[in-house]
Write a protein that holds these residues in place. Structure first.
Motif, PDB file in Angstrom:
ATOM      1  N   TRP A 112       0.815  -1.215   0.000  1.00 29.66           N
ATOM      2  CA  TRP A 112       0.000   0.000   0.000  1.00 29.66           C
ATOM      3  C   TRP A 112       0.852   1.269   0.000  1.00 29.66           C
ATOM      4  N   ASP A 113       0.461   2.216  -0.834  1.00 29.75           N
ATOM      5  CA  ASP A 113       1.160   3.498  -0.907  1.00 29.75           C
ATOM      6  C   ASP A 113       0.194   4.604  -0.453  1.00 29.75           C
ATOM      7  N   GLN A 114       0.257   4.921   0.834  1.00 28.92           N
ATOM      8  CA  GLN A 114      -0.684   5.886   1.414  1.00 28.92           C
ATOM      9  C   GLN A 114      -0.517   7.265   0.773  1.00 28.92           C
ATOM     10  N   ALA A 115       0.728   7.619   0.441  1.00 28.00           N
ATOM     11  CA  ALA A 115       0.971   8.954  -0.106  1.00 28.00           C
ATOM     12  C   ALA A 115       0.231   9.128  -1.433  1.00 28.00           C
ATOM     13  N   VAL A 116       0.312   8.121  -2.283  1.00 30.27           N
ATOM     14  CA  VAL A 116      -0.374   8.205  -3.586  1.00 30.27           C
ATOM     15  C   VAL A 116      -1.882   8.285  -3.375  1.00 30.27           C
ATOM     16  N   ALA A 117      -2.397   7.418  -2.512  1.00 32.28           N
ATOM     17  CA  ALA A 117      -3.847   7.384  -2.291  1.00 32.28           C
ATOM     18  C   ALA A 117      -4.332   8.722  -1.727  1.00 32.28           C
ATOM     19  N   GLU A 118      -3.617   9.242  -0.757  1.00 32.25           N
ATOM     20  CA  GLU A 118      -4.036  10.519  -0.147  1.00 32.25           C
ATOM     21  C   GLU A 118      -3.950  11.670  -1.132  1.00 32.25           C
ATOM     22  N   ARG A 119      -2.912  11.637  -1.971  1.00 31.38           N
ATOM     23  CA  ARG A 119      -2.761  12.729  -2.941  1.00 31.38           C
ATOM     24  C   ARG A 119      -3.967  12.763  -3.890  1.00 31.38           C
ATOM     25  N   ILE A 120      -4.415  11.583  -4.305  1.00 35.11           N
ATOM     26  CA  ILE A 120      -5.553  11.528  -5.237  1.00 35.11           C
ATOM     27  C   ILE A 120      -6.818  12.068  -4.560  1.00 35.11           C
ATOM     28  N   VAL A 121      -7.013  11.698  -3.294  1.00 31.97           N
ATOM     29  CA  VAL A 121      -8.195  12.177  -2.565  1.00 31.97           C
ATOM     30  C   VAL A 121      -8.110  13.678  -2.320  1.00 31.97           C
ATOM     31  N   ARG A 122      -6.951  14.134  -1.876  1.00 28.14           N
ATOM     32  CA  ARG A 122      -6.807  15.551  -1.522  1.00 28.14           C
ATOM     33  C   ARG A 122      -6.908  16.453  -2.746  1.00 28.14           C
ATOM     34  N   SER A 141     -15.940   8.140  -7.165  1.00 28.40           N
ATOM     35  CA  SER A 141     -15.031   7.580  -8.176  1.00 28.40           C
ATOM     36  C   SER A 141     -13.590   7.876  -7.814  1.00 28.40           C
ATOM     37  N   ARG A 142     -13.364   9.079  -7.330  1.00 30.41           N
ATOM     38  CA  ARG A 142     -12.004   9.483  -6.986  1.00 30.41           C
ATOM     39  C   ARG A 142     -11.477   8.642  -5.826  1.00 30.41           C
ATOM     40  N   VAL A 143     -12.329   8.384  -4.818  1.00 32.02           N
ATOM     41  CA  VAL A 143     -11.901   7.549  -3.690  1.00 32.02           C
ATOM     42  C   VAL A 143     -11.602   6.123  -4.180  1.00 32.02           C
ATOM     43  N   ALA A 144     -12.467   5.631  -5.082  1.00 32.62           N
ATOM     44  CA  ALA A 144     -12.244   4.285  -5.612  1.00 32.62           C
ATOM     45  C   ALA A 144     -10.931   4.229  -6.399  1.00 32.62           C
ATOM     46  N   LEU A 145     -10.645   5.308  -7.137  1.00 34.45           N
ATOM     47  CA  LEU A 145      -9.374   5.364  -7.876  1.00 34.45           C
ATOM     48  C   LEU A 145      -8.190   5.413  -6.919  1.00 34.45           C
ATOM     49  N   ALA A 146      -8.364   6.167  -5.816  1.00 32.72           N
ATOM     50  CA  ALA A 146      -7.288   6.241  -4.822  1.00 32.72           C
ATOM     51  C   ALA A 146      -6.996   4.849  -4.265  1.00 32.72           C
ATOM     52  N   LEU A 147      -8.057   4.079  -4.018  1.00 36.34           N
ATOM     53  CA  LEU A 147      -7.875   2.709  -3.517  1.00 36.34           C
ATOM     54  C   LEU A 147      -7.126   1.852  -4.537  1.00 36.34           C
ATOM     55  N   ALA A 148      -7.540   1.985  -5.806  1.00 35.88           N
ATOM     56  CA  ALA A 148      -6.905   1.167  -6.854  1.00 35.88           C
ATOM     57  C   ALA A 148      -5.432   1.538  -7.027  1.00 35.88           C
ATOM     58  N   PHE A 149      -5.135   2.844  -7.072  1.00 34.83           N
ATOM     59  CA  PHE A 149      -3.740   3.287  -7.253  1.00 34.83           C
ATOM     60  C   PHE A 149      -2.906   2.988  -6.018  1.00 34.83           C
ATOM     61  N   GLY A 150      -3.525   3.130  -4.814  1.00 38.15           N
ATOM     62  CA  GLY A 150      -2.792   2.897  -3.572  1.00 38.15           C
ATOM     63  C   GLY A 150      -2.256   1.472  -3.465  1.00 38.15           C
ATOM     64  N   LYS A 151      -2.927   0.541  -4.135  1.00 37.28           N
ATOM     65  CA  LYS A 151      -2.453  -0.853  -4.117  1.00 37.28           C
ATOM     66  C   LYS A 151      -1.138  -1.028  -4.859  1.00 37.28           C
ATOM     67  N   ARG A 152      -0.782  -0.017  -5.684  1.00 35.49           N
ATOM     68  CA  ARG A 152       0.420  -0.105  -6.527  1.00 35.49           C
ATOM     69  C   ARG A 152       0.451  -1.425  -7.295  1.00 35.49           C
ATOM     70  N   PRO A 153      -0.630  -1.689  -8.024  1.00 38.00           N
ATOM     71  CA  PRO A 153      -0.707  -2.978  -8.711  1.00 38.00           C
ATOM     72  C   PRO A 153       0.158  -2.997  -9.969  1.00 38.00           C
ATOM     73  N   GLY A 175      -3.287  12.133 -16.630  1.00 41.00           N
ATOM     74  CA  GLY A 175      -1.866  12.354 -16.348  1.00 41.00           C
ATOM     75  C   GLY A 175      -1.322  11.311 -15.387  1.00 41.00           C
ATOM     76  N   LEU A 176      -2.141  11.006 -14.372  1.00 42.91           N
ATOM     77  CA  LEU A 176      -1.733  10.053 -13.344  1.00 42.91           C
ATOM     78  C   LEU A 176      -1.537   8.646 -13.943  1.00 42.91           C
ATOM     79  N   LEU A 177      -2.478   8.260 -14.786  1.00 37.12           N
ATOM     80  CA  LEU A 177      -2.394   6.928 -15.396  1.00 37.12           C
ATOM     81  C   LEU A 177      -1.144   6.799 -16.254  1.00 37.12           C
ATOM     82  N   MET A 178      -0.888   7.839 -17.045  1.00 33.82           N
ATOM     83  CA  MET A 178       0.268   7.769 -17.936  1.00 33.82           C
ATOM     84  C   MET A 178       1.568   7.795 -17.145  1.00 33.82           C
ATOM     85  N   ALA A 179       1.581   8.596 -16.054  1.00 35.74           N
ATOM     86  CA  ALA A 179       2.789   8.648 -15.223  1.00 35.74           C
ATOM     87  C   ALA A 179       3.030   7.308 -14.534  1.00 35.74           C
TER      88      ALA A 179
END
Ligand SMILES: Nc1ncnc2c1ncn2[C@@H]1O[C@H](COP(=O)(O)OP(=O)(O)OP(=O)(O)O)[C@@H](O)[C@H]1O
Length: 329
Positions: A112-122, A141-153, A175-179
């Protein structure tokens, strides 16, 4: 991509073979076979009901296939994989706060990457103490995306992730997806009805029609294998010089003839010939579902026998008009 081999397996994030799903008498997905290189962003496009969500759910391991197999990162079919799936209805616990939701993500995911997840929410100005059930659709949707990205899959499967995001949020997500794909090597497979999103974000494409793969591969190679032909034409119908190519779609308005073709050799005659845009290729294929499928060399899997396919479902194999188009791309 012609020199690619499947040796080492792991260069392919996703390989599906003979994949099908039948709900009662109706096939939602049929005989899908393609592969997706790791670290790419792939758009999954097709009309409503063409099987996109079903295909994503099977790749995510949430829906068992009726036929065929899914292999992720070269792992044996069915092995646990490091993927995250964001479903269209984005299921979350409405009584949890945003903070509790992220904490649950942390507890369930060792990487889990809390920093990424929090950044997306904030960056959506969503308070961490807000209850999920009290958020707007786009905020959820944004919270769900934060959960998905936070997993660092390693593999991110997204079912219409942009559908209820405002234009700024959608732009940020793009931008986030491409990065993520570029920096973390994350492979992204996302369904979308927004052709412009696919054009800006994706380097790979899979087009479904009635549950079957119609186009698959690198977008550049797919575009390069099509031509938009225009010119004056006095009689009805496709001119013989054009008809020798694969004509995806043609139309005559007044004296102006326009066609999207897959050329087999030079286009002869007084025609203006240009490479089409992705939107032109996609719209023509969506309007012309009978066009033979086209897979680039990089997207093709060998026609290896599949686990439970055709023997149990002989009706799977009848379709000669769906024979894949030969191409050197
Ligand atoms: N659980 C289910 N039970 C029965 N039929 C289903 C089920 N899920 C999907 N289908 C059917 O399978 C077909 C493909 O549906 P799917 O949701 O995969 O399409 P889609 O391309 O994602 O559509 P959309 O663009 O509308 O989201 C449809 O005909 C749908 O009715």
């Amino acid at each position: 991509m012609g020199g690619m081999t499947s040796a080492g397996g792991s260069r392919w994030a996703v390989e599906v073979r003979g994949l099908g799903k039948r709900y009662r008498r109706r096939w939602a997905v049929r005989e899908c076979a393609f592969r997706l290189p790791a670290g790419t962003v792939c758009g999954l496009v097709g009309p409503n009901g063409s099987g996109k969500s079903t295909l994503l759910s099977m790749i995510a391991g949430l829906v068992p296939p009726t036929t065929g197999s899914v292999r992720l990162r070269g792992a044996p079919a069915g092995a646990p994989v490091d993927s995250a799936f964001l479903a269209q209805d984005k299921p979350l616990f409405p009584r949890f706060t945003v903070e509790e939701t992220l904490r649950l993500g942390e507890e369930l995911n060792p990487r889990w990457d809390q920093a990424v997840a929090e950044r997306i929410v904030r960056s959506g100005a969503i308070p961490l103490h807000a209850r999920v059930g009290a958020l707007s659709g786009g905020q959820r949707s944004r919270v769900a995306l934060a959960l998905a990205f936070g997993k660092r899959p390693g593999l991110l499967l997204l079912d219409e992730p942009m559908a209820d995001l405002d234009p700024l949020a959608a732009h940020e997500l793009a931008g986030l997806l491409m990065a993520e794909a570029a920096e973390q090597g994350t492979t992204v497979l996302m369904s979308s009805h927004q052709l412009s999103d696919v054009a800006t974000m994706c380097d790979q494409l899979v087009v479904l029609g009635e549950g079957r793969v119609r186009l698959a591969g690198e977008i550049d190679a797919l575009l390069a294998s099509h031509r938009l032909v225009t010119g004056a034409h006095l009689v009805e119908g496709v001119p013989p010089g054009i008809a020798r190519h694969t004509v995806v779609e043609s139309r005559t308005v007044g004296r102006q003839f326009t066609a999207l073709i897959r050329p087999h050799g030079p286009v002869e005659g007084e025609w203006k010939v240009a490479e089409p845009t992705l939107e032109e290729v996609l719209l023509a294929h969506l309007r012309s579902p009978g066009t033979p499928p086209l897979l680039t060399v990089g997207a093709r899997v060998d026609a290896a026998p599949t686990e439970k396919a055709d023997a149990a479902h002989p009706e799977n194999t009848e379709n000669t008009e769906n024979a894949e188009e030969e191409s050197a791309i």
